[in-house]
Design a protein around this motif. Structure first.
Motif, PDB file in Angstrom:
ATOM      1  N   ALA A 114      60.497  49.016 -13.029  1.00 39.14           N
ATOM      2  CA  ALA A 114      60.325  48.535 -14.666  1.00 39.14           C
ATOM      3  C   ALA A 114      60.501  49.886 -15.425  1.00 39.14           C
ATOM      4  O   ALA A 114      61.195  49.852 -16.623  1.00 39.14           O
ATOM      5  CB  ALA A 114      58.535  48.266 -14.749  1.00 39.14           C
ATOM      6  N   ASN A 115      60.351  51.033 -14.905  1.00 35.53           N
ATOM      7  CA  ASN A 115      60.743  52.425 -15.572  1.00 35.53           C
ATOM      8  C   ASN A 115      62.222  52.513 -15.674  1.00 35.53           C
ATOM      9  O   ASN A 115      62.638  52.802 -16.808  1.00 35.53           O
ATOM     10  CB  ASN A 115      60.203  53.599 -14.797  1.00 35.53           C
TER      11      ASN A 115
ATOM     12  N   MET B 253      66.566  51.953 -19.460  1.00 28.16           N
ATOM     13  CA  MET B 253      67.777  50.959 -20.161  1.00 28.16           C
ATOM     14  C   MET B 253      67.771  50.176 -21.344  1.00 28.16           C
ATOM     15  O   MET B 253      68.570  49.298 -21.511  1.00 28.16           O
ATOM     16  CB  MET B 253      68.487  50.126 -18.995  1.00 28.16           C
ATOM     17  N   ASN B 254      66.393  50.555 -22.049  1.00 28.35           N
ATOM     18  CA  ASN B 254      66.311  49.662 -23.108  1.00 28.35           C
ATOM     19  C   ASN B 254      65.969  48.173 -23.100  1.00 28.35           C
ATOM     20  O   ASN B 254      66.062  47.508 -24.040  1.00 28.35           O
ATOM     21  CB  ASN B 254      67.304  50.047 -23.995  1.00 28.35           C
TER      22      ASN B 254
ATOM     23  N   THR C 167      55.725  51.832 -22.898  1.00 22.33           N
ATOM     24  CA  THR C 167      56.375  50.611 -23.052  1.00 22.33           C
ATOM     25  C   THR C 167      56.200  50.496 -24.741  1.00 22.33           C
ATOM     26  O   THR C 167      57.085  50.123 -25.428  1.00 22.33           O
ATOM     27  CB  THR C 167      56.307  49.506 -22.274  1.00 22.33           C
ATOM     28  N   TYR C 168      54.981  50.159 -25.060  1.00 21.72           N
ATOM     29  CA  TYR C 168      54.532  49.789 -26.391  1.00 21.72           C
ATOM     30  C   TYR C 168      55.143  50.706 -27.288  1.00 21.72           C
ATOM     31  O   TYR C 168      55.427  50.787 -28.404  1.00 21.72           O
ATOM     32  CB  TYR C 168      53.106  49.622 -26.534  1.00 21.72           C
ATOM     33  N   PHE C 169      54.840  52.309 -26.836  1.00 21.04           N
ATOM     34  CA  PHE C 169      55.155  53.436 -27.769  1.00 21.04           C
ATOM     35  C   PHE C 169      56.679  53.437 -27.848  1.00 21.04           C
ATOM     36  O   PHE C 169      57.337  53.448 -29.024  1.00 21.04           O
ATOM     37  CB  PHE C 169      54.933  54.742 -26.972  1.00 21.04           C
ATOM     38  N   ARG C 170      57.706  52.925 -26.884  1.00 25.19           N
ATOM     39  CA  ARG C 170      58.994  52.955 -27.069  1.00 25.19           C
ATOM     40  C   ARG C 170      59.302  51.750 -27.916  1.00 25.19           C
ATOM     41  O   ARG C 170      60.324  51.646 -28.593  1.00 25.19           O
ATOM     42  CB  ARG C 170      59.809  52.733 -25.521  1.00 25.19           C
ATOM     43  N   LEU C 171      58.547  50.764 -27.805  1.00 25.52           N
ATOM     44  CA  LEU C 171      58.883  49.601 -28.701  1.00 25.52           C
ATOM     45  C   LEU C 171      58.398  49.773 -30.405  1.00 25.52           C
ATOM     46  O   LEU C 171      58.731  49.159 -31.099  1.00 25.52           O
ATOM     47  CB  LEU C 171      58.091  48.333 -28.333  1.00 25.52           C
ATOM     48  N   GLY C 172      57.781  50.990 -30.337  1.00 23.45           N
ATOM     49  CA  GLY C 172      57.091  51.290 -31.721  1.00 23.45           C
ATOM     50  C   GLY C 172      55.855  50.704 -32.155  1.00 23.45           C
ATOM     51  O   GLY C 172      55.595  50.448 -33.287  1.00 23.45           O
ATOM     52  N   HIS C 173      55.436  50.044 -31.223  1.00 25.06           N
ATOM     53  CA  HIS C 173      54.087  49.415 -31.425  1.00 25.06           C
ATOM     54  C   HIS C 173      52.850  50.329 -31.069  1.00 25.06           C
ATOM     55  O   HIS C 173      52.337  50.385 -29.923  1.00 25.06           O
ATOM     56  CB  HIS C 173      53.735  48.193 -30.356  1.00 25.06           C
ATOM     57  N   TYR C 174      52.840  51.292 -32.016  1.00 24.70           N
ATOM     58  CA  TYR C 174      51.863  52.663 -31.596  1.00 24.70           C
ATOM     59  C   TYR C 174      50.409  52.289 -31.763  1.00 24.70           C
ATOM     60  O   TYR C 174      49.570  52.865 -30.625  1.00 24.70           O
ATOM     61  CB  TYR C 174      52.076  53.746 -32.946  1.00 24.70           C
ATOM     62  N   ASP C 175      49.814  51.198 -32.270  1.00 21.87           N
ATOM     63  CA  ASP C 175      48.349  51.185 -32.344  1.00 21.87           C
ATOM     64  C   ASP C 175      48.263  50.529 -30.850  1.00 21.87           C
ATOM     65  O   ASP C 175      47.088  50.898 -30.270  1.00 21.87           O
ATOM     66  CB  ASP C 175      48.084  49.924 -33.413  1.00 21.87           C
ATOM     67  N   SER C 176      49.043  49.457 -30.397  1.00 28.26           N
ATOM     68  CA  SER C 176      48.816  49.071 -28.992  1.00 28.26           C
ATOM     69  C   SER C 176      48.967  49.907 -27.927  1.00 28.26           C
ATOM     70  O   SER C 176      48.219  49.934 -26.915  1.00 28.26           O
ATOM     71  CB  SER C 176      49.924  47.962 -28.869  1.00 28.26           C
TER      72      SER C 176
END
Length: 926
Positions: free
Chosen positions: A201-202, A207-208, A237-246
């Protein structure tokens, strides 16, 4: 007295038996403690003493070397558990030495290499770790490999090594191979399963492929093992997706307060608060991360600490503290590099190979370079600009070092795509510096060249080095066979059922890992290892190019930024760099021109002259001083220009005067490929071979659903060619015969039908009902040996077209033939009309027989088409002939440049004058 002496041998025998019994007892006690499911530091200490004593006793007795080696390995493992890596390495090396001298026991050598690799890995000595892991891996590939223990740990460790070097696709392959080796029900199965799946998964995350990674992390949440790591990776993963609160919600659930995983979490938290604009909180988290690292490993260099310092730099930049941001970058450089000490704020490391993490070094260097360039824009300081360019150059050198360590093209192409913005920023800085300093053009060209055609260049260079490497012939045969199998299975993926696909994927995975192992054997060769570690200099490339070309040739290398196009133009005596604005008008002109040229709709009037004239003005006016007096133009396009038929541009819209009429235009993927001199390309022993399977359609060809090509071999029946028509033109006959010919012509159908290229093929005569037996797929072309081939002609449709890849141009069938070793390729950008293609190919062959270079032969053939009174005017617009392009090596007529002609002429003139003068002198003397 005599009786006592007679008893001495028996006494010593009993003593040796007691001694053996004693150290065997020591070993058994040590093993019991070692295997204790709940060990303590005290029990481990006792076990360590017993293992050490056992090894010493066994060696002193010179009896049980196997027991001594086993004891040393176990002692090393205990030292490693407590991070005493120096002591563990001593034990493993001692074990290897004894095994090599007395035993040559494969399993014990494997174990020692596996564990010493692990020791080096955890002590951040990555090159040594990789070396020993690869040694263990080579032993795990033989017939006895099934008996070797902990292969899942070995492949998992190798995956981690590849992950650290940013080769995420190959890392994923090794992790999946580890998963295959993991035996369900084995000791520690669940923990290893969770760890390996998390590592896969990492890789997907890097690899986006965020959603795929998230799916795996969520599926692992039900396990009780490694819950904190899974939770943290999910948060990341949530951080990389821009879902900062999650991400924050999950990070707040983490109990851990120490270890490198906690450092990673602190760094992520700091970055989240940067995004939220909470500067003080971000600073606190980064400072905490640095403090935790210092507590764990101080004073050792550490990647996570370097990243925390880099993020502090980003925080300062966001706050508008430019000088402070540069200072944090400098501290990060000192942390990531093994021997760099800052003396001046502009200083950068000299040797890019000496880093605890090369990808981190690359990111820090580019961050510092960008900061310096931004300061230049504010201050106008030339020192800032020059320092920025040098820092960008060092970043690009580091990127080159990283990419040379990759053992697959996918990783190189992904790297370019991932970091394209960094290359663009570097090009902008170098271009800015070159405007008032022509000497900087070398540096600008160096940056562009390290981005473009890199995978193709490295492959061709690698093949040449492998041919001379001192490697057993059996290894080379195995590599060739493995590549052929890999190409076959990859091609079958596109035409197999979902059930069979899983089995094919498993086979492909094993072959990819096997190729990686073979690659490491080549890397032991001195010449090959030097190629991997060499750092090219930006100096002198322009002069080298000018030395290679003739007086009648100009080179144009385009680089497409976000809103501007840069071009480096070079002729025999001059080099310039120019900028072209890619504004709305430019983009619209490209779009309209491509729409017109790529359309073959019958009855539709061609209307591309206005856009063609506009593009000519935009692309050539800025470099007119270079191109005006040069008939031959070699173009390295980029971005949308990869699809452009340059010879269809018009210099005069009213007169509809094509550039074709003034210039011979050819293409390449990089200047480095132009300069490349291969010892393998000696020219085939035979002249030409032509394959025309659809020239006379029959029931077999009709069964493929592809139309006949009755004109495909028209006019090619001339001396020196072997023409295979219809049932003679099979895939098998091509594979067997083509490598021996100087010229190979494929007059047939082709497809660039799939995005991932697995379904892209060239069609041969259908010898049976299985498509896969009658088509040559893209992956199979890569593995052909065409290093004796001077020219491949692909007159099928769209053979020069394909996906537009960052830095590599179009991933076309044409590129695949160059990848296989051909000097050059004539191919097509869009669909062909059979009669036009037949006329052009007939004339191309005619001119080639006159010893005219292929790029000029193609141009003359097109001019003949335009002047042919028998051909309808409907077929004379660029949408019918502009699709044919030549890419590859530059051939000067008869192999002699104009300059050589001039010197030869001068020599003949001097000889004639000498002969006349001598004759007159002789007459006078008479």
């Amino acid at each position: 007295m005599v009786s006592c002496l007679l008893l001495l041998p028996a006494f010593f025998s009993l003593a040796r038996q007691y001694q053996f019994s004693n150290y065997r007892q020591q070993f058994n006690k040590a093993i019991a403690l070692y295997n204790n499911p709940s060990p303590t530091p005290e029990s481990d200490s006792v076990a360590l003493q017993l293992f050490t004593a056992c090894a010493n006793s066994a060696l002193a007795a010179r009896k049980d070397y196997k027991l001594a080696v086993e004891s040393l390995i176990k002692a090393g493992n205990i030292h490693q558990t407590y991070q005493r890596y120096s002591q563990s390495n001593q034990m493993y090396h001692h074990a290897l030495s004894i095994n090599s001298r007395y035993l040559r026991h494969k399993a014990l050598r494997y174990e020692a290499c596996l564990y010493i690799g692990s020791s080096f890995y955890f002590s951040n000595t990555m090159d040594s770790a990789r070396h020993y892991f690869e040694m263990a891996s080579s032993m795990a590939s033989g017939p006895e490999s099934a008996t070797l223990p902990e292969q899942e740990r070995l492949f998992n460790s190798l995956g981690a090594i590849y992950f650290e070097s940013a080769n995420y696709q190959q890392a994923k392959n090794y992790f999946e191979r580890a998963l295959q080796a993991l035996q369900q029900g084995a000791e520690g199965y669940e923990e290893l399963y969770v760890s390996i799946r998390s590592n896969i998964a990492n890789c997907l995350l890097r690899m986006n492929q965020y959603n795929e990674a998230l799916f795996i992390y969520k599926s692992l949440a039900r396990y009780s093992i490694n819950k904190e790591i899974i939770l943290q990776n999910t948060a990341h993963t949530y951080f990389r997706l821009g879902h900062y609160d999650s991400a924050l919600a999950l990070y707040n659930q983490l109990p851990g307060k120490e270890g490198l995983n906690h450092v990673k979490a602190l760094n992520d938290l700091g970055r989240i608060y940067i995004q939220k604009g909470h500067w003080q909180l971000a600073e606190n988290y980064f400072d905490s991360a640095i403090a935790v690292v210092r507590k764990i490993q101080y004073p050792a260099k550490n990647k996570e600490a370097a990243l925390a310092l880099l993020y502090r730099s980003e925080l300062a930049r966001r706050q508008g503290l430019a000088e402070e941001a540069i200072g944090w970058c400098n501290r990060a450089l000192e942390e990531v590099h093994l021997d760099f000490t800052l003396k001046n704020r502009f200083d950068i490391p000299a040797d890019v190979s000496k880093a605890v993490s090369h990808i981190t070094l690359f990111e820090i260097l580019q961050a510092k370079a960008s900061l310096l360039f931004n300061r230049y824009k504010v201050t106008g300081s030339r020192d800032m600009l020059d320092a920025s360019v040098e820092c960008f150059l060092k970043a690009i050198q580091t990127a080159g070092y990283i990419k040379r360590s990759f053992d697959n093209d996918e990783a190189r192409i992904f790297f370019n795509e991932q970091y394209r913005q960094i290359y663009s920023r570097a090009v902008e800085a170098a271009f800015t510096a070159s405007e008032n300093n022509p000497a900087v053009i070398n540096k600008l060209l160096y940056i562009i060249e390290n981005y473009k055609g890199n995978a193709l260049y490295q492959n061709l260079r690698s093949i040449e080095l492998k041919s001379s490497a001192k490697i057993p012939g059996s290894i080379k045969v195995k590599e060739r066979y493995t590549k052929q199998l890999l190409a076959l299975y990859t091609s079958r993926l596109s035409s197999t059922s979902e059930t069979d696909a899983a089995g094919l994927q498993a086979k492909i995975l094993q072959l990819q890992v096997e190729l990686s192992r073979i690659q490491k054997l080549y890397e032991k060769d001195p010449g090959y290892s030097f190629f991997l570690s060499e750092v090219n200099s930006p100096a002198g490339m322009v002069k080298q190019l000018q030395h290679e070309i003739d007086d009648n040739t100009a080179l144009l290398n385009y680089y497409a930024g976000d809103s501007v196009m840069y071009v480096v133009a070079i002729n025999k005596g001059k080099a310039v760099a120019r900028k072209i604005n890619m504004d709305a008008a430019f983009t619209r002109a490209v779009k309209l021109f491509l729409e017109e040229t790529y359309s073959l709709q019958e009855g539709r009037r061609y209307n591309g002259y206005a856009s063609a004239a506009q593009l000519y003005q935009s692309l050539f006016n800025p470099v007119n001083s270079i191109t005006a007096n040069s008939e031959n133009l070699v173009i390295v396009p980029d971005g949308m220009l990869n699809y452009l038929p340059f010879d269809a541009l018009v210099t005069d819209e009213k007169q509809r005067h094509y550039l074709l009429l003034d210039k011979t235009i050819s293409y390449h993927y990089s200047f480095a490929l132009l300069l490349q001199k291969s010892t393998l390309q000696a020219g085939g022993k035979n002249k030409a071979i032509v394959f025309a399977p659809y020239v006379a359609p029959d029931a077999a060809t009709a069964g493929t659903g592809l139309p006949g090509l009755p004109f495909s071999a028209s006019g090619l029946d001339t001396a020196g060619k072997w023409i295979l028509k219809s049932a003679e033109a099979t895939r098998q006959s091509f594979v067997e015969n083509a490598p021996a010919y100087k010229l190979v012509h494929l007059a047939t159908h082709a497809s660039m039908g799939t995005e991932n290229s697995t379904g892209n093929w060239i069609q041969f005569y259908p010898a049976d009902s299985m498509n896969i037996n009658n088509r040559l797929y893209l992956h199979e072309i890569y593995n052909l040996n065409l290093h004796q081939t001077e020219l491949v002609i692909l007159s099928a449709c769209e053979t020069a077209g394909g996906a537009n890849s960052s830095g590599e141009g179009l991933l076309s069938l044409s590129r695949a033939f160059m990848y296989a070793g051909s000097d050059g390729v004539i191919s097509t950008l869009w669909k062909t009309e059979d009669r036009v293609a037949a006329l052009l190919m007939q004339r191309v062959h005619y001119y080639l027989q006159q010893k005219i270079p292929p790029q000029k032969a193609l141009r003359l053939a097109k001019i003949d088409l335009l002047n042919d009174d028998k051909l309808s005017v409907l077929y004379k617009t660029p949408n019918y002939w502009g699709n044919f392009v030549y890419a590859g090596k530059q051939h000067y007529q008869s192999g002699i440049t104009l300059r050589k002609y001039a010197w030869f002429g001068i020599f003949l003139l001097a000889l004639s004058i000498w002969w006349i003068v001598r004759k007159r002198v002789v007459q006078l003397l008479k």
